[in-house]
Design a protein around this motif. Structure first.
Motif, mmCIF file in Angstrom:
data_model
loop_
_atom_site.group_PDB
_atom_site.id
_atom_site.type_symbol
_atom_site.label_atom_id
_atom_site.label_comp_id
_atom_site.label_asym_id
_atom_site.label_seq_id
_atom_site.Cartn_x
_atom_site.Cartn_y
_atom_site.Cartn_z
ATOM 1 N N ALA A 48 -1.317 2.596 -0.323
ATOM 2 C CA ALA A 48 -1.696 1.303 -0.895
ATOM 3 C C ALA A 48 -1.278 0.177 0.034
ATOM 4 O O ALA A 48 -0.338 0.321 0.815
ATOM 5 C CB ALA A 48 -1.032 1.113 -2.258
ATOM 6 N N SER A 49 -1.990 -0.947 -0.095
ATOM 7 C CA SER A 49 -1.685 -2.122 0.711
ATOM 8 C C SER A 49 -1.880 -3.369 -0.143
ATOM 9 O O SER A 49 -2.682 -3.375 -1.080
ATOM 10 C CB SER A 49 -2.605 -2.167 1.934
ATOM 11 O OG SER A 49 -2.360 -3.307 2.720
ATOM 12 N N THR A 57 -5.397 -6.249 -3.267
ATOM 13 C CA THR A 57 -4.773 -4.942 -3.104
ATOM 14 C C THR A 57 -5.822 -3.925 -2.699
ATOM 15 O O THR A 57 -7.022 -4.107 -2.941
ATOM 16 C CB THR A 57 -4.081 -4.467 -4.396
ATOM 17 O OG1 THR A 57 -5.058 -4.319 -5.428
ATOM 18 C CG2 THR A 57 -3.013 -5.441 -4.831
ATOM 19 N N TYR A 58 -5.374 -2.874 -2.090
ATOM 20 C CA TYR A 58 -6.250 -1.800 -1.596
ATOM 21 C C TYR A 58 -5.506 -0.501 -1.840
ATOM 22 O O TYR A 58 -4.428 -0.288 -1.296
ATOM 23 C CB TYR A 58 -6.535 -2.041 -0.122
ATOM 24 C CG TYR A 58 -7.332 -0.982 0.604
ATOM 25 C CD1 TYR A 58 -7.224 -0.858 1.986
ATOM 26 C CD2 TYR A 58 -8.200 -0.127 -0.055
ATOM 27 C CE1 TYR A 58 -7.947 0.093 2.687
ATOM 28 C CE2 TYR A 58 -8.926 0.831 0.636
ATOM 29 C CZ TYR A 58 -8.798 0.933 2.000
ATOM 30 O OH TYR A 58 -9.512 1.876 2.693
ATOM 31 N N ILE A 59 -6.081 0.341 -2.682
ATOM 32 C CA ILE A 59 -5.446 1.598 -3.069
ATOM 33 C C ILE A 59 -6.284 2.759 -2.547
ATOM 34 O O ILE A 59 -7.514 2.748 -2.646
ATOM 35 C CB ILE A 59 -5.338 1.712 -4.604
ATOM 36 C CG1 ILE A 59 -4.756 0.435 -5.210
ATOM 37 C CG2 ILE A 59 -4.490 2.929 -4.991
ATOM 38 C CD1 ILE A 59 -3.331 0.143 -4.820
ATOM 39 N N THR A 64 -6.218 5.934 -6.789
ATOM 40 C CA THR A 64 -6.602 4.598 -7.248
ATOM 41 C C THR A 64 -6.503 4.428 -8.755
ATOM 42 O O THR A 64 -6.313 3.303 -9.233
ATOM 43 C CB THR A 64 -8.032 4.280 -6.762
ATOM 44 O OG1 THR A 64 -8.332 2.916 -7.039
ATOM 45 C CG2 THR A 64 -9.061 5.167 -7.443
ATOM 46 N N THR A 68 -0.501 1.581 -8.626
ATOM 47 C CA THR A 68 -0.751 0.167 -8.370
ATOM 48 C C THR A 68 0.340 -0.387 -7.460
ATOM 49 O O THR A 68 1.484 0.087 -7.486
ATOM 50 C CB THR A 68 -0.773 -0.659 -9.666
ATOM 51 O OG1 THR A 68 0.470 -0.490 -10.361
ATOM 52 C CG2 THR A 68 -1.915 -0.255 -10.563
ATOM 53 N N ILE A 69 -0.028 -1.370 -6.665
ATOM 54 C CA ILE A 69 0.913 -2.020 -5.768
ATOM 55 C C ILE A 69 1.026 -3.482 -6.178
ATOM 56 O O ILE A 69 0.037 -4.105 -6.580
ATOM 57 C CB ILE A 69 0.475 -1.877 -4.290
ATOM 58 C CG1 ILE A 69 1.541 -2.435 -3.354
ATOM 59 C CG2 ILE A 69 -0.892 -2.513 -4.050
ATOM 60 C CD1 ILE A 69 1.259 -2.141 -1.868
ATOM 61 N N LEU A 80 5.595 -0.056 -5.845
ATOM 62 C CA LEU A 80 4.522 0.910 -6.030
ATOM 63 C C LEU A 80 4.750 1.586 -7.378
ATOM 64 O O LEU A 80 5.712 2.334 -7.546
ATOM 65 C CB LEU A 80 4.504 1.954 -4.917
ATOM 66 C CG LEU A 80 3.363 2.968 -5.001
ATOM 67 C CD1 LEU A 80 2.012 2.283 -4.732
ATOM 68 C CD2 LEU A 80 3.574 4.119 -4.019
ATOM 69 N N THR A 103 -5.384 -6.745 4.025
ATOM 70 C CA THR A 103 -4.837 -5.431 3.702
ATOM 71 C C THR A 103 -5.378 -4.406 4.687
ATOM 72 O O THR A 103 -6.469 -4.565 5.247
ATOM 73 C CB THR A 103 -5.225 -5.022 2.279
ATOM 74 O OG1 THR A 103 -6.648 -5.036 2.147
ATOM 75 C CG2 THR A 103 -4.615 -5.973 1.255
ATOM 76 N N SER A 105 -5.331 0.040 5.808
ATOM 77 C CA SER A 105 -4.932 1.430 5.617
ATOM 78 C C SER A 105 -4.479 2.061 6.927
ATOM 79 O O SER A 105 -4.118 3.235 6.953
ATOM 80 C CB SER A 105 -6.108 2.227 5.033
ATOM 81 O OG SER A 105 -7.191 2.230 5.956
#
Length: 123
Positions: A48-49, A57-59, A64, A68-69, A80, A103, A105
Motif C-alpha cells: 500500500a501507498s 491511497t493505492y492498495i 485491496t 487500508t493505509i 496499515l 503514490t 508501488s
C-alpha cells in the motif's frame, strides 16, 4: 528520515492487526509513505501507498478489500490496518518513505526504509 515499525505479531486467520510506522528526523509530510512485505523465499512486494497529506491511497490488488493505509502527519505516523488476515499474509512488513510526487508501488521510489515487523498468521 528514520522509520520504526510496530504492531506485528502472531494472530489467527480472520483476525485483524494494525501496524504503525513512526518517522523521525525529517518533515514527514513532505514524503509519500508505503508498506511492503516479504515472505520467506519470496521477493519483497508492494502492499500500500499513501500521498503526502493522505488524500490519495493505492492498495495492491491482492489485499485491496482487506487492508487500508492511513497517516497522521501530526504524529509523524503511517498505519496499515489489516483485516481478515490469512496465512498467506505472513511476512515481514516494511514501512517506507519517499519523495515521489504521487503514490507508488515501486520500491525504487522509496529512499527510506524501516527494519520491518513480523506478521505471522496461523490457520
Amino acid at each position: 528520515v528514520q522509520l520504526v515499525e510496530s504492531g506485528g505479531g502472531l494472530v489467527q486467520a480472520g483476525d485483524s492487526l494494525r501496524l504503525s510506522c513512526e518517522a523521525s528526523g525529517g518533515a514527514f509530510n513532505t514524503y509519500i509513505a508505503g508498506w511492503f512485505r516479504q515472505a520467506p523465499g519470496r521477493e519483497r512486494e508492494f502492499v500500500a501507498s499513501i500521498s503526502r497529506i493522505g488524500g490519495v491511497t493505492y492498495i495492491a490488488s491482492p489485499v485491496t478489500r482487506r487492508f487500508t493505509i492511513s497517516r497522521d502527519n501530526a504524529k509523524n505516523t503511517v498505519y496499515l490496518q489489516m483485516n481478515r488476515l490469512q496465512p498467506e499474509d505472513t511476512a515481514v512488513y516494511y514501512c517506507a518513505a519517499g519523495s515521489s510526487d504521487d503514490t507508488s508501488s515501486r520500491a525504487d521510489d522509496y529512499a527510506y526504509w524501516g527494519q520491518g515487523t513480523q506478521v505471522t498468521v496461523s490457520s
